[in-house]
Write an enzyme that holds these catalytic residues in place. Structure first.
Site, PDB file in Angstrom:
ATOM      1  N   SER A  67       0.538  -0.821   0.175  1.00  0.00           N
ATOM      2  CA  SER A  67      -0.375  -0.036  -0.044  1.00  0.00           C
ATOM      3  C   SER A  67       0.824   1.407  -0.361  1.00  0.00           C
ATOM      4  O   SER A  67       2.119   0.962   0.084  1.00  0.00           O
ATOM      5  CB  SER A  67      -1.115   0.020   1.402  1.00  0.00           C
ATOM      6  OG  SER A  67      -0.101   0.228   2.328  1.00  0.00           O
ATOM      7  N   ASP A 117      -1.239  -1.378  -3.972  1.00  0.00           N
ATOM      8  CA  ASP A 117      -2.659  -2.127  -3.614  1.00  0.00           C
ATOM      9  C   ASP A 117      -3.237  -0.505  -3.453  1.00  0.00           C
ATOM     10  O   ASP A 117      -2.307   0.572  -2.278  1.00  0.00           O
ATOM     11  CB  ASP A 117      -2.026  -2.620  -2.963  1.00  0.00           C
ATOM     12  CG  ASP A 117      -3.844  -3.379  -2.001  1.00  0.00           C
ATOM     13  OD1 ASP A 117      -4.334  -3.587  -2.425  1.00  0.00           O
ATOM     14  OD2 ASP A 117      -3.704  -3.631  -0.758  1.00  0.00           O
ATOM     15  N   ASP A 174      -7.022   2.225  -7.701  1.00  0.00           N
ATOM     16  CA  ASP A 174      -8.428   3.134  -7.419  1.00  0.00           C
ATOM     17  C   ASP A 174      -8.998   4.780  -6.968  1.00  0.00           C
ATOM     18  O   ASP A 174      -9.058   4.842  -6.128  1.00  0.00           O
ATOM     19  CB  ASP A 174      -8.152   2.367  -5.627  1.00  0.00           C
ATOM     20  CG  ASP A 174      -9.897   2.772  -5.050  1.00  0.00           C
ATOM     21  OD1 ASP A 174     -10.440   2.216  -5.378  1.00  0.00           O
ATOM     22  OD2 ASP A 174      -8.974   2.404  -4.255  1.00  0.00           O
ATOM     23  N   HIS A 233     -12.195  -5.113   3.981  1.00  0.00           N
ATOM     24  CA  HIS A 233     -10.699  -4.651   5.174  1.00  0.00           C
ATOM     25  C   HIS A 233     -11.088  -4.745   6.058  1.00  0.00           C
ATOM     26  O   HIS A 233     -11.845  -4.042   7.175  1.00  0.00           O
ATOM     27  CB  HIS A 233      -9.741  -3.588   4.308  1.00  0.00           C
ATOM     28  CG  HIS A 233      -9.967  -3.161   2.750  1.00  0.00           C
ATOM     29  ND1 HIS A 233     -10.505  -2.192   2.640  1.00  0.00           N
ATOM     30  CD2 HIS A 233      -9.504  -3.537   2.315  1.00  0.00           C
ATOM     31  CE1 HIS A 233      -9.549  -2.335   1.405  1.00  0.00           C
ATOM     32  NE2 HIS A 233      -9.413  -3.062   0.850  1.00  0.00           N
ATOM     33  N   GLY A 234      -9.723  -5.381   7.322  1.00  0.00           N
ATOM     34  CA  GLY A 234     -10.084  -5.414   8.173  1.00  0.00           C
ATOM     35  C   GLY A 234     -11.039  -6.406   8.429  1.00  0.00           C
ATOM     36  O   GLY A 234     -11.796  -7.343   7.878  1.00  0.00           O
ATOM     37  N   GLY A 255     -10.461  -7.809   0.872  1.00  0.00           N
ATOM     38  CA  GLY A 255     -10.448  -8.334   2.501  1.00  0.00           C
ATOM     39  C   GLY A 255     -10.737  -9.621   2.489  1.00  0.00           C
ATOM     40  O   GLY A 255     -11.855 -10.477   3.205  1.00  0.00           O
ATOM     41  N   ASN A 261      -6.874 -11.004  -1.903  1.00  0.00           N
ATOM     42  CA  ASN A 261      -5.574  -9.932  -0.658  1.00  0.00           C
ATOM     43  C   ASN A 261      -5.999 -11.003   0.544  1.00  0.00           C
ATOM     44  O   ASN A 261      -7.051 -10.721   1.096  1.00  0.00           O
ATOM     45  CB  ASN A 261      -6.248  -9.214  -1.209  1.00  0.00           C
ATOM     46  CG  ASN A 261      -5.907  -7.805  -2.497  1.00  0.00           C
ATOM     47  OD1 ASN A 261      -6.144  -8.576  -3.515  1.00  0.00           O
ATOM     48  ND2 ASN A 261      -6.113  -7.129  -2.815  1.00  0.00           N
ATOM     49  N   ASN A 274      -4.495  -9.544   4.398  1.00  0.00           N
ATOM     50  CA  ASN A 274      -3.143  -8.216   5.268  1.00  0.00           C
ATOM     51  C   ASN A 274      -3.878  -8.678   6.323  1.00  0.00           C
ATOM     52  O   ASN A 274      -2.763  -9.210   7.777  1.00  0.00           O
ATOM     53  CB  ASN A 274      -3.204  -6.666   4.704  1.00  0.00           C
ATOM     54  CG  ASN A 274      -2.151  -5.945   5.582  1.00  0.00           C
ATOM     55  OD1 ASN A 274      -1.110  -6.750   5.818  1.00  0.00           O
ATOM     56  ND2 ASN A 274      -2.825  -5.094   5.869  1.00  0.00           N
ATOM     57  N   THR A 275      -5.237  -8.832   6.832  1.00  0.00           N
ATOM     58  CA  THR A 275      -5.355  -9.032   8.162  1.00  0.00           C
ATOM     59  C   THR A 275      -4.970  -9.742   8.908  1.00  0.00           C
ATOM     60  O   THR A 275      -4.300  -9.852  10.451  1.00  0.00           O
ATOM     61  CB  THR A 275      -6.927  -8.440   8.597  1.00  0.00           C
ATOM     62  OG1 THR A 275      -7.031  -7.134   8.500  1.00  0.00           O
ATOM     63  CG2 THR A 275      -7.366  -8.163   9.621  1.00  0.00           C
TER      64      THR A 275
END
Length: 285
Positions: free
Chosen positions: A50, A85, A107, A181-182, A210, A231, A233-234
């Site tokens: 990101s 990202d 985006d 996300h998260g 997400g 994707n 990440n969290t």
């Protein structure tokens, strides 16, 4: 192996019925863990970065040189893409491309459709001239990721997705269809009907943002409907942080960061390996 764009790995994934994971890089240990997991699983992999994470690590050039250095020293043999990202502007996408990123996401989903198309086309023209793949987004993915904060979820409109695809030359599309996300608050409610329509009308690989917390059955259904990039990440952050907390709780005298970042790296590696197996990309390099 040299860095590659996402295009061919996603086309192959969609054709053969699996998805490639994009795993976000937040520091050196994340990059180490992801590359080690990919090699162990013989899986193609996308390292997502990101804009905020790039700033934290020093900048786009630092990120590229770090990852390329690790690939050289590790003797990486699997296909690897470095992907911007949620690029927020043409200028930032260009900076990432010029630094050596092999893929970018523009985006412009918060803009009106016509403006989204215009901005995306500008990125595509420059990126493709450098052999770099491009991802675009429509709709609103809920939650928060660095500079991107969204209140609620707005499903992508299949008709608008068709218009975006028909009027740009993007390599993959991220239609917001209920993911966030998260961490999820409750069960994810993905729009599979819209996903199927969007996939059939464009024949482009789709991207699911997400990916943390989505049940395996929904992952598998998404892949069957043309999703070729997921994707994550969290989940890496949660598991990595837990490993650090556990280590420091057990050894309150520890002060050498290598001591507590090593279990973090191993936790992230195991998380990535698990996702690669769920997504079906293991042994596909």
């Amino acid at each position: 192996m040299a860095l590659v764009s996402m295009k061919e790995m996603m086309i192959k994934g969609k054709k053969e019925g699996y998805a490639i994971g994009q795993f976000n890089v937040n520091n050196l240990e994340y990059a180490q863990a992801i590359l080690q997991a990919a090699e162990a699983e013989q899986s193609p992999v996308i390292l997502g970065v990101s804009e905020g994470a790039a700033r934290y690590m020093g900048g786009f050039t630092t990120v590229v040189n770090m990852i390329k250095g690790l690939m050289h020293d590790y003797g990486t043999t699997v296909p690897v893409a470095i992907h911007l990202d949620h690029g927020t502007s043409f200028e930032n996408c260009k900076k990432a491309i010029d630094a050596g990123f092999s893929s970018v996401m523009i985006d412009a989903s918060s803009k009106p459709l016509a403006e989204n198309i215009e901005i995306t086309n500008t990125v595509v023209e420059y990126a493709h001239s450098k052999g770099v793949s491009v991802e675009a987004e429509l709709g609103v993915v809920g939650g928060e990721e660095d500079d991107i904060i969204a209140d609620g979820v707005v499903y992508a409109d299949p008709a608008e997705c068709k218009e975006l695809v028909d009027n740009t030359n993007i390599d993959c599309l991220a239609p917001a269809l209920g993911s966030v996300h998260g961490p999820y608050k409750g069960e994810p409610n993905l729009g599979f009907e819209e996903m199927e329509i969007i996939s059939k009308q464009s024949d482009l690989p789709l991207v699911l943002h997400g990916g943390t917390g989505i049940p395996l059955k929904d992952i598998q259904r998404s892949i069957s409907l043309g999703t070729a990039k997921i994707n994550v990440n969290t989940e890496s952050q949660i598991q990595g942080t837990k490993a650090v907390r556990d280590f420091l709780a057990a050894d309150t005298e520890a002060y050498d960061p290598r001591k507590f970042l090593t279990p973090m790296r191993e936790a992230i590696k195991e998380t990535v390996i698990g996702k690669m197996r769920e997504f079906g990309s293991s042994q596909k390099a």
